[in-house]
Design an enzyme around this catalytic site. Structure first.
Site, PDB file in Angstrom:
ATOM      1  CB  SER A 183      -3.119   6.680  11.067  1.00  0.00           C
ATOM      2  OG  SER A 183      -4.048   5.624  11.156  1.00  0.00           O
ATOM      3  CE  LYS A 219      -4.941   0.870   8.094  1.00  0.00           C
ATOM      4  NZ  LYS A 219      -3.716   1.679   8.029  1.00  0.00           N
ATOM      5  CB  SER A 250      -2.258   8.961   7.685  1.00  0.00           C
ATOM      6  OG  SER A 250      -1.498   7.765   7.823  1.00  0.00           O
ATOM      7  CG  ASP A 287      -1.249  -0.844  10.915  1.00  0.00           C
ATOM      8  OD1 ASP A 287      -2.356  -0.928  10.351  1.00  0.00           O
ATOM      9  OD2 ASP A 287      -0.219  -0.476  10.312  1.00  0.00           O
ATOM     10  CE  LYS A 306       0.813  -5.909   3.265  1.00  0.00           C
ATOM     11  NZ  LYS A 306       1.121  -5.552   1.862  1.00  0.00           N
ATOM     12  N   GLY A 356       0.809  -1.211   0.000  1.00  0.00           N
ATOM     13  CA  GLY A 356       0.000   0.000   0.000  1.00  0.00           C
ATOM     14  C   GLY A 356       0.836   1.253   0.000  1.00  0.00           C
TER      15      GLY A 356
END
Length: 446
Positions: free
Chosen positions: A187, A329, A161, A302, A400, A88
């Site tokens: 965020s 997300k 953000s 998160d 990831k 992302g």
């Protein structure tokens, strides 16, 4: 359960958020920068590859402990395809970077990344004068760049953000100053991190309560030590709190740039003993988790999954709110946590921006990871702390951000594995792939 007399030291890799921001700033700088202890994961390697495709040079030490970045001295020129994979940050940070340069750039990524929204960023670049084509408001998108002037811009920051951070990092490469006024910012600690790193690389930043003005002038090279990832640390610190153990994370302390370190405040509210010093952070569990409170985790979203996953082990219900943007997300994280806890037999009440998790004894269940590393990690902690076997349908998705996650959880808590050290749940044990105490099957995620 009991508190260990001495904490065990967790080996937490470098921050993904800092690594990818520093990569971009180094790639834009006029000279050579050194990034020490960068995160080596699918997301950061995809980001690194995208920057080298744009013309920056990144040389890695043989053990990947140091990346040396020779920057472009500004924005990219020449154009070409940019593959963002699942990252992302690549899809949000790199389009403004290229829009400040010259050429035609075509961005694309995985099906999962294509589903994530980019419309506020696309609209902002269009208002700044870039030619942007994005059918559907997300990837794939094409930018035809001839450089950008600055100006004043209101930016919808209620979804992520990262749109604001991407524009901020590109701003020193514009021809005139840029003033950004975020609307509905979520965020915020990540934006503060962005600004702090920009200053370290020499950017001219004037930040106020309601706006930020960035002056032209580009970036200088910088040598940066990348601190451990606070979001990743949350799983090991939560395991300590829930299992009545003590875990320390050196290098993640009072000087941290990462807002997610505030997760330890939530653990303290739940009864854990927390120490944060200049040298690092230690969490010690007391053998019980307290509930009976509400907590706004919007700025540290998160980590909300980490706490939600161990919340059934608390002695009273816990409500987590402010997390509507977590639905956008890698997965709809609010829905994913709710569905998986219910699959474990735990009562959960779900709202648009909140969940309430009730105390309960989890039952064996199959965990739908939805190709989301944070879902897999969070429910691995629940399995470890509860002693209940859970099946992760996609254990490898942790790559990831932390390919070694399962092994590290087993190293820190070997006696909590089914059958003890080397037992059926141990790394390398019979018939098991992945997390200790968590049975896994290698199937494709959603």
């Amino acid at each position: 359960m009991h508190a260990d007399p001495l904490p065990r030291t967790a080996r937490i890799p470098g921050s993904k958020s800092i690594t990818n921001r520093a990569l971009l700033l180094a790639a834009a700088a006029d000279g050579t920068s050194t990034l020490r202890a960068p995160l080596v994961s699918e997301d950061t390697l995809a980001f690194r590859k995208a920057l080298t495709d744009l013309g920056a040079t990144v040389r890695a030490a043989s053990d990947e402990s140091r990346w040396t970045v020779t920057g472009l001295g500004g924005a990219p020129r020449g154009g070409g395809p940019v593959w963002c994979a699942d990252a992302g940050t690549a899809a949000r940070f790199l389009p403004p970077f290229t829009a400040a340069g010259r050429g035609t750039y075509r961005f694309d990524g995985s099906a999962q990344l294509r589903a994530r929204p980019l419309r506020p960023l696309v609209d902002a670049l269009d208002r700044l004068g870039a030619r942007v084509r994005a059918d559907g408001g997300g990837l794939p998108l094409e930018i035809t760049a001839t450089g950008l002037d600055g100006g004043e811009l209101d930016l919808d920051s209620s979804l992520s953000s990262q749109y604001l951070s991407g524009l901020l990092m590109a701003a020193p490469l514009l021809r005139t100053p840029l003033t950004l006024r975020p609307e509905g910012l979520v965020s915020r600690p990540y934006v503060d991190m962005t600004l702090a790193l920009m200053r370290r690389f020499g950017a001219g930043v004037d930040a106020y309560a309601d706006r930020v003005t960035i002056r032209p002038g580009g970036y200088r090279p910088h040598a940066l030590d990348i601190e451990p990832d606070a979001s990743t640390a949350s799983y090991f610190l939560a395991a300590a709190a829930a299992c009545g153990r003590a875990v320390s994370v050196p290098g993640l302390g009072t000087g941290s740039l990462q807002g997610d370190l505030r997760f330890v405040d939530v653990l303290a509210k739940a009864g854990a003993r927390v120490s944060v010093t200049a040298e690092g952070t230690t969490v010690a569990g007391t053998g019980r988790l307290r509930g009976g409170f509400d907590v706004d985790m919007g700025d540290i979203s998160d980590t909300f999954m980490t706490f939600a996953a161990i919340a059934p082990l608390a002695d009273a219900p816990v409500t987590i709110h402010g997390i509507a943007h977590a639905r956008l997300k890698e997965s709809d994280r609010v829905a994913a946590v709710t569905a998986n806890l219910r699959a474990c037999g735990v009562r959960v009440d779900e709202g648009p921006d909140r969940i309430t998790v009730h105390p309960g004894t989890p039952a064996p269940a199959r965990i739908a990871c939805r190709r989301d590393h944070r879902i897999a990690m969070s429910f691995s902690v629940l399995s470890l702390a509860s002693g209940v076997p859970l099946v992760l349908d996609d254990p490898a998705c942790v790559g990831k951000t932390f390919p070694g996650f399962h092994a590290e959880l087993g190293r820190l808590f070997p006696d909590l594995l089914p059958g003890g050290p080397g037992g059926p749940g141990a790394p390398g044990g019979p018939g098991v792939l992945g997390a200790p105490g968590v049975r896994t099957s290698v199937e494709e995620g959603e």
